[in-house]
Design an enzyme around this catalytic site. Sequence first.
Site, PDB file in Angstrom:
ATOM      1  CG  ASP A   1      -2.469   1.012   1.238  1.00 46.94           C
ATOM      2  OD1 ASP A   1      -2.019   1.461   0.100  1.00 46.94           O
ATOM      3  OD2 ASP A   1      -2.627   1.781   2.357  1.00 46.94           O
TER       4      ASP A   1
ATOM      5  CB  CYS B   1     -21.175 -10.120  -4.126  1.00 48.95           C
ATOM      6  SG  CYS B   1     -20.004  -9.339  -3.955  1.00 48.95           S
TER       7      CYS B   1
ATOM      8  CB  CYS C   1     -25.570  -9.852  -0.699  1.00 52.86           C
ATOM      9  SG  CYS C   1     -25.324  -9.381   0.569  1.00 52.86           S
TER      10      CYS C   1
ATOM     11  CB  CYS D   1     -22.646   2.873   3.406  1.00 53.21           C
ATOM     12  SG  CYS D   1     -21.402   3.962   3.408  1.00 53.21           S
TER      13      CYS D   1
END
Length: 386
Positions: free
Chosen positions: A132, A186, A189, A196
Site C-alpha cells: 500500500d 456477492c 446481496c 454504509c
Amino acid sequence: MTVLSAALRAEATALGFDAVAIASPDALGDAGARLRDFLAAGMHGDMDWLADRPERRTSPRGLWADVQAVIMLGVNYGPATDPRETLAQRDRGAISVYARGDDYHEVIKPRLKALARWLVATAGGDVKVFVDTAAVMEKPLAASGGLGWQGRHTNLVSRDFGSWLFLGALFTTLPLPPDAPAEDRCGSCRACLDACPTDAFVAPYRLDARRCVSYLTIEHKGPIPPELREKLGNRIYGCDDCLAACPWNKFAQAGRDAKLAAREALNAPSLAELAGLDDAAFREKFRKTAIKRTGRDRVVRNVMIAIGNSGDAGLADAAQARLADASPLVRGAAVWALSRLLPADEFSALAACHRAGETDPQVREEWTLGVSQNDASSPLPARGER
C-alpha cells in the site's frame, strides 16, 4: 502448480502469510477504466496521490516494465467480535479494526522482503515489494489471482477470510504461471451497501470516497462537511460497517497475528481522554499504529465530532477546553460539538466571548452557524437539569 509455486506458498505460510495468489501483470481487466472514471468524477476528494500519473496504476508494467508475475499475499486481521458493538457506546470512540494494532505496513513489509530474498536465492530473477505504498491496484490483482473477489463494497472478499485481509504485493521478473481468478460470489446481496452510514456507494462496486467515513476521518484534511457530521456517530478513525456486514465473514476465523491484534487501550477508548491529548501524548498513545500517521489534529477533530454526536452534556467541558486549541481544525469541530450539547443561552454566551477574537474565518463561521441553529431550535435545559 509448479514445484516453485508450491515451494513459494509454503515459504509464504512459514513467514506468516495466510493467503497467496499469483497474478499476471496484464490481468487487471476493466480496473484501469474504472479508476479513470472515478478520478474524472472527482470521487477521490483530497487524495491527490491517486490522480498522480494514473497510468502507473492502470498496469503494473507502468510501474515496472520488467515485471512478469505479481505475487499477492494476504494476512488475516479478522476481529474476534463484531466491531460495530462500539457504536452503541456513545462516550467512547470507534476505531477501525485494522488500526487497533501495530501499523500493518511495518508488520508485513519485512515479511515481504524475506520472501523476496528467498525467491531470488531459490530461483533468481529480480523483485520489488509493495505494501500500500506505491501505485499498485492490489485488490484487482488479488482478485485476478484468485485470492478473493472485489465485493460490492469495493473491498476484497475471501471465501476463507471474509472481508478481513491485509494485502501485500511482490513483483518478480520470473514468469510464474498465474492462478485462476476468483468468481464474484456477492450475488444480489446488499448488506454492505445498506450498512454504509453516509450512503457513500453511488452504485454497487462504486464508492464516492468523499462521503466515506474512512476517507473523512483519515484522508480529509479540512473540516468534516456539516451535512455528514451527524452520520459519523462516534467513528473517530475509519469505519468497519460495510466490511463487518459482509455475510462471508461467518466463515472467517479471528486473526492469529499477535502484532496485528487489537491493543486493549484502542478498543473503545474514552472520548474525554482523547479530547485532551496534546501532540506528545497523542504520539505516545498511538505509537507504532497507523493512526499516528494521520496526526493529532485530524484525530482530535474527529473526537470533537463524536462528542457532538454523543448527546452527553457531561462531555461539554472536554469540548470547551479545545476552544483555545492551536489548531483551527480542532477549534471549529469543538464549536460544532458545543452547539449540539449546550443550551442556546450558554452557547450564545460562549460565542460572544470567543467569536470576536477568533482569527480563523472558518471557525468564526462555525460560531455564527451554531448561534443561528440554536436560535432556530427549541431551548435546551441547562446542563444541571439534564
